[in-house]
Write a protein that holds these residues in place. Structure first.
Motif, PDB file in Angstrom:
ATOM      1  N   ALA A 152      -6.128  24.208   8.469  1.00  0.00           N
ATOM      2  CA  ALA A 152      -6.357  23.603   7.152  1.00  0.00           C
ATOM      3  C   ALA A 152      -5.087  23.858   6.337  1.00  0.00           C
ATOM      4  O   ALA A 152      -4.378  24.835   6.583  1.00  0.00           O
ATOM      5  CB  ALA A 152      -7.556  24.244   6.466  1.00  0.00           C
ATOM      6  N   PHE A 153      -4.809  22.986   5.382  1.00  0.00           N
ATOM      7  CA  PHE A 153      -3.588  23.165   4.606  1.00  0.00           C
ATOM      8  C   PHE A 153      -3.596  24.500   3.855  1.00  0.00           C
ATOM      9  O   PHE A 153      -4.570  24.830   3.178  1.00  0.00           O
ATOM     10  CB  PHE A 153      -3.416  22.028   3.601  1.00  0.00           C
ATOM     11  N   VAL A 154      -2.496  25.239   4.024  1.00  0.00           N
ATOM     12  CA  VAL A 154      -2.303  26.507   3.306  1.00  0.00           C
ATOM     13  C   VAL A 154      -0.896  26.502   2.722  1.00  0.00           C
ATOM     14  O   VAL A 154      -0.020  25.753   3.172  1.00  0.00           O
ATOM     15  CB  VAL A 154      -2.478  27.737   4.225  1.00  0.00           C
ATOM     16  N   ASP A 155      -0.675  27.336   1.715  1.00  0.00           N
ATOM     17  CA  ASP A 155       0.641  27.413   1.094  1.00  0.00           C
ATOM     18  C   ASP A 155       1.693  27.838   2.111  1.00  0.00           C
ATOM     19  O   ASP A 155       1.468  28.781   2.883  1.00  0.00           O
ATOM     20  CB  ASP A 155       0.632  28.424  -0.059  1.00  0.00           C
ATOM     21  N   ALA A 156       2.826  27.183   2.070  1.00  0.00           N
ATOM     22  CA  ALA A 156       3.976  27.642   2.855  1.00  0.00           C
ATOM     23  C   ALA A 156       4.645  28.734   2.032  1.00  0.00           C
ATOM     24  O   ALA A 156       5.164  28.458   0.943  1.00  0.00           O
ATOM     25  CB  ALA A 156       4.935  26.492   3.108  1.00  0.00           C
ATOM     26  N   PRO A 157       4.617  29.975   2.523  1.00  0.00           N
ATOM     27  CA  PRO A 157       5.124  31.090   1.701  1.00  0.00           C
ATOM     28  C   PRO A 157       6.565  30.864   1.264  1.00  0.00           C
ATOM     29  O   PRO A 157       7.408  30.426   2.049  1.00  0.00           O
ATOM     30  CB  PRO A 157       5.028  32.291   2.652  1.00  0.00           C
ATOM     31  N   GLY A 158       6.813  31.153  -0.009  1.00  0.00           N
ATOM     32  CA  GLY A 158       8.183  31.067  -0.527  1.00  0.00           C
ATOM     33  C   GLY A 158       8.603  29.686  -0.963  1.00  0.00           C
ATOM     34  O   GLY A 158       9.727  29.509  -1.435  1.00  0.00           O
ATOM     35  N   LEU A 159       7.728  28.700  -0.800  1.00  0.00           N
ATOM     36  CA  LEU A 159       8.108  27.335  -1.176  1.00  0.00           C
ATOM     37  C   LEU A 159       7.139  26.809  -2.238  1.00  0.00           C
ATOM     38  O   LEU A 159       6.336  25.902  -1.992  1.00  0.00           O
ATOM     39  CB  LEU A 159       8.152  26.431   0.053  1.00  0.00           C
ATOM     40  N   ALA A 160       7.214  27.419  -3.421  1.00  0.00           N
ATOM     41  CA  ALA A 160       6.414  27.007  -4.568  1.00  0.00           C
ATOM     42  C   ALA A 160       7.299  27.054  -5.809  1.00  0.00           C
ATOM     43  O   ALA A 160       8.177  27.918  -5.919  1.00  0.00           O
ATOM     44  CB  ALA A 160       5.212  27.924  -4.735  1.00  0.00           C
ATOM     45  N   LEU A 161       7.078  26.132  -6.728  1.00  0.00           N
ATOM     46  CA  LEU A 161       7.912  26.029  -7.927  1.00  0.00           C
ATOM     47  C   LEU A 161       7.023  25.925  -9.153  1.00  0.00           C
ATOM     48  O   LEU A 161       5.908  25.413  -9.081  1.00  0.00           O
ATOM     49  CB  LEU A 161       8.780  24.765  -7.876  1.00  0.00           C
TER      50      LEU A 161
END
Lengths: 162, 126
Positions: free
Chosen positions: A53-62
């Motif tokens: 399931a879609f989860v956050d890609a660590p370190g790639l949030a703004l």
């Protein structure tokens, strides 16, 4: 101090133009146009997931605060999974998936370069969050950011108001 | 979705950890992610506290040397192939066959073996 965007005045005949208006309408707005709200994040190490399931890609949030314009969001990276298994990426703005069921971009043929440029319209002025999410159909998906010889790339997610 | 952050004491075999979690907890497990030395376990939002605790415990006790079923099958296949290569011994000599049809067949086998060796060399396999 970041420039502030001010709605342009509709000028009238014989209207007195003040120093403050010139600074606000010409200098500040031009500075804003030259330097609009923007943000970027890059990885310096591999990340991996087995999530289906879609989860956050660590370190790639703004996070960035906009003046009400559209956002252009870009991503580039090299990613892969075993051949036949997918790894897909979605763009999520303020919690809203932009790509839907299987995201915006992905692969099922091994390690490949992946990229997108995405226009997000209809955002109100204010703070916004921009995230890259990912998932796999099976196996382990890897986004290469420096941990594997000859795959020492630098994935980047960026956003800019336009 | 419930995300559990675990700081493992050593390297992580992500695929094996995923397989162990799914085997123990079933469909409540969505997967695991790794970044910056940390591990995130992704569980469905309706995962019970017991399931979350069990997942965390499995991750903490995770042995990276323990292989997932797929990894084990791949290793077994690799071991079988290596054993078969050793058992195959030296080069086949087509001239050792008196029957011309067998000699032609042996020549074909030698040619195919050389082609495979060249392909393996190109792939960097030993």
């Amino acid at each position: 101090m970041p420039a502030v965007w001010t709605q342009p005045i509709t000028w009238e005949v014989d209207q007195l133009v003040t120093e403050g208006q010139l600074n606000e309408q010409v200098r500040d707005n031009l500075e804003w146009l030259k330097n609009p709200p923007r943000a970027a994040a890059a990885l310096a190490a591999n990340i991996a997931t087995t999530s289906t399931a879609f989860v956050d890609a660590p370190g790639l949030a703004l996070t960035l605060t906009t003046a009400g314009g559209a956002l252009v969001v870009g991503f580039t990276g090299v990613a892969g999974n075993a051949a036949g298994a997918t790894v897909v990426f979605d763009l999520v703005v303020d919690g809203v998936s932009q790509g839907g069921l299987d995201g915006v971009v992905g692969t099922n043929v091994g390690v490949v370069p992946l990229a997108f440029v995405w226009l997000v319209e209809g955002l109100a002025a204010g703070a916004h969050t921009v995230k890259l999410q990912w998932k796999v159909s099976s196996g382990t998906g890897t986004l290469y950011g420096g941990g594997t010889a000859f795959l020492r790339f630098k994935p980047q997610l960026w956003a800019r108001e336009v | 979705m419930l995300n559990l952050v675990v700081e493992p004491s050593g390297p992580v075999n992500l695929e094996a950890l995923d397989a162990a979690l799914r085997a123990a907890l079933g469909s409540v497990v969505l997967g695991v992610s790794a970044a910056d030395g940390g591990v995130r376990i992704h569980l469905r939002a309706d995962a019970s506290p017991d399931a979350a605790a069990q997942a965390r415990s499995l991750a903490v006790r995770h042995d990276p040397a323990a292989l997932s079923p797929r990894q084990q099958a791949e290793r077994d296949r690799s071991d079988q192939l290596a054993a078969a290569r050793r058992a195959a011994g030296g080069t086949l000599d087509p001239d050792a066959f008196a029957d011309p049809r067998l000699r032609a067949l042996a020549q074909r086998v030698v040619w195919l073996a050389l082609e495979i060796e060249a392909l393996r060399a190109r792939l960097g396999e030993e």
